[in-house]
Scaffold this active site. Structure first.
Site, short mmCIF file in Angstrom:
data_model
loop_
_atom_site.label_atom_id
_atom_site.label_comp_id
_atom_site.label_asym_id
_atom_site.label_seq_id
_atom_site.Cartn_x
_atom_site.Cartn_y
_atom_site.Cartn_z
N GLY A 109 36.08 37.39 35.65
CA GLY A 109 36.78 38.65 35.43
C GLY A 109 38.27 38.51 35.63
O GLY A 109 38.79 37.47 36.04
N ASP A 110 38.99 39.58 35.32
CA ASP A 110 40.46 39.61 35.45
C ASP A 110 41.14 38.56 34.58
O ASP A 110 42.19 38.04 34.93
CB ASP A 110 40.88 39.44 36.92
N GLY A 114 41.54 43.39 28.94
CA GLY A 114 42.08 44.70 28.61
C GLY A 114 43.26 44.62 27.66
O GLY A 114 43.40 45.43 26.75
N LYS A 115 44.12 43.61 27.86
CA LYS A 115 45.29 43.46 26.99
C LYS A 115 44.86 43.16 25.56
O LYS A 115 45.40 43.73 24.61
CB LYS A 115 46.17 42.33 27.51
N ASN A 135 33.07 49.63 38.28
CA ASN A 135 33.52 48.41 38.95
C ASN A 135 34.41 47.58 38.04
O ASN A 135 35.02 46.61 38.47
CB ASN A 135 32.33 47.57 39.43
N ALA A 136 34.44 47.93 36.76
CA ALA A 136 35.33 47.27 35.81
C ALA A 136 36.56 48.14 35.62
O ALA A 136 36.62 49.27 36.10
CB ALA A 136 34.61 47.06 34.48
N HIS A 138 40.78 48.39 33.50
CA HIS A 138 42.03 47.77 33.09
C HIS A 138 43.15 48.81 33.16
O HIS A 138 42.91 50.01 33.13
CB HIS A 138 42.02 47.22 31.66
N THR A 139 44.34 48.28 33.25
CA THR A 139 45.53 49.12 33.16
C THR A 139 46.17 48.84 31.80
O THR A 139 46.49 47.70 31.47
CB THR A 139 46.52 48.79 34.28
N THR A 227 31.87 45.81 45.23
CA THR A 227 32.95 46.80 45.27
C THR A 227 32.53 48.07 46.00
O THR A 227 33.35 48.96 46.20
CB THR A 227 33.37 47.19 43.84
#
Length: 393
Positions: A109-110, A114-115, A135-136, A138-139, A227
């Site tokens: 993850g991470d 999202g981008k 628990n997932a 994005h910004t 989380t």
């Protein structure tokens, strides 16, 4: 050990889907003895291994060798967002990934999914989540720079022409969804008529969050590192067939009966340690149900109809491959299938419907929670990567 990690990595990459070529390799995989991949040939037919973190979308994704993802800047197209069109329309960005494309994480993850999803979502007519819960997340940013932190809402919500689907494989904390709808509305993004919540998805309650914390406490020094958002307990309710599905909310008496049964079961299991106000939850849901009602839909039918009319569908993966319930570093994993199998079961979509799978990786690996991580860096370099990830890459 290291050998086990290499074996698991190889297995999970296969789980992402066939017909793909690695475009880059993480430092962790190299440290485990996996040779670097080959990438596109240079002039003269020579190939090279990718040694440095890439700067474009296409070079940090994994996709079909015959249809590489080309970022807009390379393709020479405008960076202005466009609405999702049917396959075959001229001028489509990311047209090479076909009608239905899934974007999945290849690490823990991470990776920056999202981008990529945010960029691709501007050219798709439907964006769907297939699994996972809050628990997932994005910004992402609107074209005007407005920041949006999303946990359950598909990234496509920022494309005003896209429909967004939260599929049957998700576990949904209704207050979180409503909070995101309201937050988007305050920033000028409308969800009405565009957001569809599957009536088959399971409802994640505050009860599940309480149970999550209690189970972690019981594990003492062997914690999973969850989380504590209730994801595992909600999927557990689903598996033992006493869960509450979204359509149960439409019959409040049914919802109340099932909730009280869940409460009684957990009171028996945890005793006085289980502190939960069922009356307060019921009262809160009287209001929540009326707010979420307009969004409850048969997501399977909607996706089938969109596919039949030729709409482009982007599937937004949550978590990542090494957190897959079957193929990840079990038991230090999430509670759903984060690979291609979860896409099919989580949306009611036939396997042959997905035209392409794009896997996202970053130049170094990170993971949250507990579990095996033999290449973790415990020095100033590791501290720099954690505090300044952009500089480190």
């Amino acid at each position: 050990g290291t050998n086990g990690l290499v074996s698991t990595t190889t297995t999970t990459m296969n789980a992402l889907g066939s017909g793909m070529e690695w475009r880059m390799m993480s430092k962790q995989a190299r440290a485990c003895g996996v040779k670097g991949p080959k990438v596109a040939p240079r002039a003269g037919g020579r190939t090279r291994s990718l040694r440095h973190p890439p700067s474009s979308l296409s070079s940090w994704t994994k996709t079909s060798a015959r249809c590489p993802v080309v970022p807009r800047a390379v393709a020479g197209k405008s960076s202005e967002p466009v609405s999702g069109r049917s396959v075959g329309d001229s001028g489509d960005d990311f047209a090479e990934v076909g009608q239905i494309c899934a974007v999945l994480g290849t690490q823990w993850g991470d990776e920056g999914k999202g981008k990529l999803v945010d960029a691709m979502a501007q050219t798709f007519g439907v964006v769907a989540r297939a699994q996972g819960g809050a628990n997932a997340g994005h910004t992402i940013y609107s074209p005007d720079g407005t920041k949006h932190a999303l946990h359950l809402m598909p990234c496509g919500i920022l494309n005003p022409d896209a429909k967004c689907v939260i599929g049957n494989g998700c576990v949904i904390h209704i207050p979180t969804v409503l909070g995101e709808i309201e937050g988007l509305r305050e920033k000028g993004v409308k969800c009405d008529g565009r957001l569809f919540v599957s009536d088959r998805a399971h409802v994640l309650l505050d009860l599940h969050k309480e149970v999550d914390g209690l189970r972690e406490s019981e594990l003492a020094d062997k914690k999973i590192g969850t989380t504590k958002r209730g994801i595992g307990p909600c999927y557990s309710s689903k598996a033992i067939r006493n869960g509450i599905r979204v359509h149960d909310l439409l019959d409040f008496a049914c919802f109340e009966r099932k909730l009280r049964c869940l409460v009684a079961e957990n009171e028996k299991r945890f005793g006085s340690a289980f502190e939960y106000d069922v009356e307060a939850e019921l009262e809160a849901y009287r209001g929540h149900i009326e707010q979420i009602r307009p969004y409850i839909s048969d997501s399977v039918e909607i996706l089938h109809e969109e596919r039949e009319r030729g709409s482009r569908i982007l599937i937004e993966g949550a978590n990542a491959t090494m957190l897959d319930l079957d193929f990840g570093t079990y038991p230090f994993v999430t509670s759903s299938s984060t690979t291609i199998g979860g896409v099919c079961s989580g949306l009611g979509m036939a396997p042959n419907a997905v035209s392409h799978v794009v896997g996202v990786a970053k130049a170094y690996t990170t993971r949250v929670g507990a579990g095996p991580y033999p290449t973790e860096i415990h020095d100033e370099v590791g501290d720099q990567v954690r505090s300044q990830p952009d500089d480190a890459s």
